[in-house]
Design an enzyme around this catalytic site. Structure first.
Site, PDB file in Angstrom:
ATOM      1  CE  LYS A  10      42.673  48.943  32.347  1.00 26.21           C
ATOM      2  NZ  LYS A  10      42.932  49.607  33.654  1.00 26.21           N
ATOM      3  CE1 TYR A  50      38.758  46.091  35.029  1.00 29.95           C
ATOM      4  CE2 TYR A  50      37.519  47.228  33.326  1.00 29.95           C
ATOM      5  CZ  TYR A  50      38.728  46.857  33.891  1.00 29.95           C
ATOM      6  OH  TYR A  50      39.909  47.246  33.295  1.00 29.95           O
ATOM      7  NE  ARG A  89      48.190  41.732  38.646  1.00 30.36           N
ATOM      8  CZ  ARG A  89      47.175  42.550  38.900  1.00 30.36           C
ATOM      9  NH1 ARG A  89      46.262  42.806  37.948  1.00 30.36           N
ATOM     10  NH2 ARG A  89      47.040  43.117  40.062  1.00 30.36           N
ATOM     11  CB  THR A  95      46.738  49.186  40.715  1.00 30.87           C
ATOM     12  OG1 THR A  95      46.607  47.761  40.820  1.00 30.87           O
ATOM     13  CG2 THR A  95      45.430  49.795  40.245  1.00 30.87           C
ATOM     14  NE  ARG A 106      48.697  49.022  35.084  1.00 31.16           N
ATOM     15  CZ  ARG A 106      47.993  48.196  35.842  1.00 31.16           C
ATOM     16  NH1 ARG A 106      48.433  47.823  37.022  1.00 31.16           N
ATOM     17  NH2 ARG A 106      46.829  47.725  35.409  1.00 31.16           N
ATOM     18  CG  ASN A 126      45.961  51.275  35.032  1.00 30.16           C
ATOM     19  OD1 ASN A 126      45.209  51.035  34.072  1.00 30.16           O
ATOM     20  ND2 ASN A 126      45.741  50.791  36.233  1.00 30.16           N
ATOM     21  CG  HIS A 129      42.441  43.736  32.638  1.00 33.35           C
ATOM     22  ND1 HIS A 129      41.997  43.819  33.945  1.00 33.35           N
ATOM     23  CD2 HIS A 129      42.315  42.429  32.279  1.00 33.35           C
ATOM     24  CE1 HIS A 129      41.604  42.617  34.341  1.00 33.35           C
ATOM     25  NE2 HIS A 129      41.783  41.763  33.361  1.00 33.35           N
ATOM     26  CD  GLU A 140      40.007  38.886  34.004  1.00 32.19           C
ATOM     27  OE1 GLU A 140      41.133  38.929  33.463  1.00 32.19           O
ATOM     28  OE2 GLU A 140      39.754  39.473  35.069  1.00 32.19           O
TER      29      GLU A 140
HETATM   30  P1  IDP Z   1      44.633  46.151  38.365  1.00 29.27           P
HETATM   31  O1  IDP Z   1      44.192  46.668  37.011  1.00 29.27           O
HETATM   32  O2  IDP Z   1      46.064  46.537  38.671  1.00 29.27           O
HETATM   33  O3  IDP Z   1      44.370  44.691  38.562  1.00 29.27           O
HETATM   34  P2  IDP Z   1      42.295  46.674  40.072  1.00 29.27           P
HETATM   35  O4  IDP Z   1      42.360  46.937  41.547  1.00 29.27           O
HETATM   36  O5  IDP Z   1      41.770  45.360  39.605  1.00 29.27           O
HETATM   37  O6  IDP Z   1      43.761  46.955  39.477  1.00 29.27           O
HETATM   38  O7  IDP Z   1      41.433  47.847  39.419  1.00 29.27           O
HETATM   39  C1  IDP Z   1      41.027  47.784  38.067  1.00 29.27           C
HETATM   40  C2  IDP Z   1      41.259  49.131  37.440  1.00 29.27           C
HETATM   41  O8  IDP Z   1      40.419  50.099  38.078  1.00 29.27           O
HETATM   42  C3  IDP Z   1      42.650  49.719  37.577  1.00 29.27           C
HETATM   43  O9  IDP Z   1      43.552  49.187  36.618  1.00 29.27           O
HETATM   44  C4  IDP Z   1      42.408  51.194  37.392  1.00 29.27           C
HETATM   45  O10 IDP Z   1      42.331  51.534  35.996  1.00 29.27           O
HETATM   46  C5  IDP Z   1      41.014  51.369  37.999  1.00 29.27           C
HETATM   47  N1  IDP Z   1      41.069  51.909  39.368  1.00 29.27           N
HETATM   48  C6  IDP Z   1      41.520  51.280  40.485  1.00 29.27           C
HETATM   49  N2  IDP Z   1      41.391  52.071  41.573  1.00 29.27           N
HETATM   50  C7  IDP Z   1      40.852  53.230  41.125  1.00 29.27           C
HETATM   51  C8  IDP Z   1      40.489  54.468  41.780  1.00 29.27           C
HETATM   52  O11 IDP Z   1      40.654  54.650  42.997  1.00 29.27           O
HETATM   53  N3  IDP Z   1      39.950  55.431  40.973  1.00 29.27           N
HETATM   54  C9  IDP Z   1      39.748  55.263  39.641  1.00 29.27           C
HETATM   55  N4  IDP Z   1      40.081  54.137  39.006  1.00 29.27           N
HETATM   56  C10 IDP Z   1      40.635  53.127  39.733  1.00 29.27           C
HETATM   57 MG    MG Z   2      42.489  43.784  38.540  1.00 32.16          MG
END
Ligand code: IDP
Ligand code: MG
Length: 162
Positions: A10, A50, A89, A95, A106, A126, A129, A140
């Protein structure tokens, strides 16, 4: 089973000059890079990538995330290996960086919490992706890469690791 997964470094990974160190984590595990490019995506593409985030996390998080992913170019990768979707993962970590274990990407390179990010209108920066399951990996990969951008070749790990 040999699988492929989509990984994005990212904008914060690119801007913090962490691409090489992050890539090394995957290469060290014997995972093969079968596609790699730098892309600066637009709003429409970000929302397509997304898909489903608003349903899971709400509109505010989607907007925050779309702004984050467009801050700078990303490095898009397709990685290949045995059960690589779950393995990647695991290497990436959970996350929310404050919950990610040390030793994960992370956990080692960031630490913000969901609460701090949302209370202060910050991104959950973080770094990575990674596709969540087989279905999203297939969707994707075909969204980000054409067939001619993906390569079949042998690496040393095909003999010694797999
Ligand atoms: P992942 O990237 O670990 O699969 P997802 O739940 O798919 O997590 O969420 C995608 C991305 O959205 C996360 O990597 C993070 O950057 C962002 N994100 C998730 N929850 C929040 C939040 O509560 N606030 C702001 N950004 C969030
Ligand atoms: Mg995700």
């Amino acid at each position: 089973m040999i699988e492929r997964t989509l990984v994005l470094l990212k904008p914060d990974a690119v801007q913090r000059s962490l691409c090489g160190r992050i890539l090394s984590r995957f290469e060290d595990a014997g995972i093969k890079i079968v596609g790699m490019k730098m892309v600066w995506i637009d709003d429409k593409f970000a929302k397509t990538h997304y898909t489903g985030i608003a349903e899971r996390h709400g509109e505010r998080v989607l907007k925050n995330l779309v702004d984050y992913i467009k801050e700078a170019p990303v490095v898009a990768l397709v990685l290949e290996g045995v059960n690589v979707i779950d393995v990647v993962r695991k290497i990436v970590g959970s996350t929310y960086p404050n919950e990610s274990l040390p030793g994960t990407i992370r956990g080692d390179f960031c630490h913000i919490s969901k609460k701090y990010a949302n209370d202060n209108n910050k991104k959950v920066g973080n770094l990575i992706h990674a596709s969540e399951d087989k279905k999203s990996a297939e969707r994707e990969i075909s969204l980000w890469f054409s067939k001619s951008e993906l390569f079949n070749y042998k690496i040393v790990h095909d003999i010694h690791v797999i």
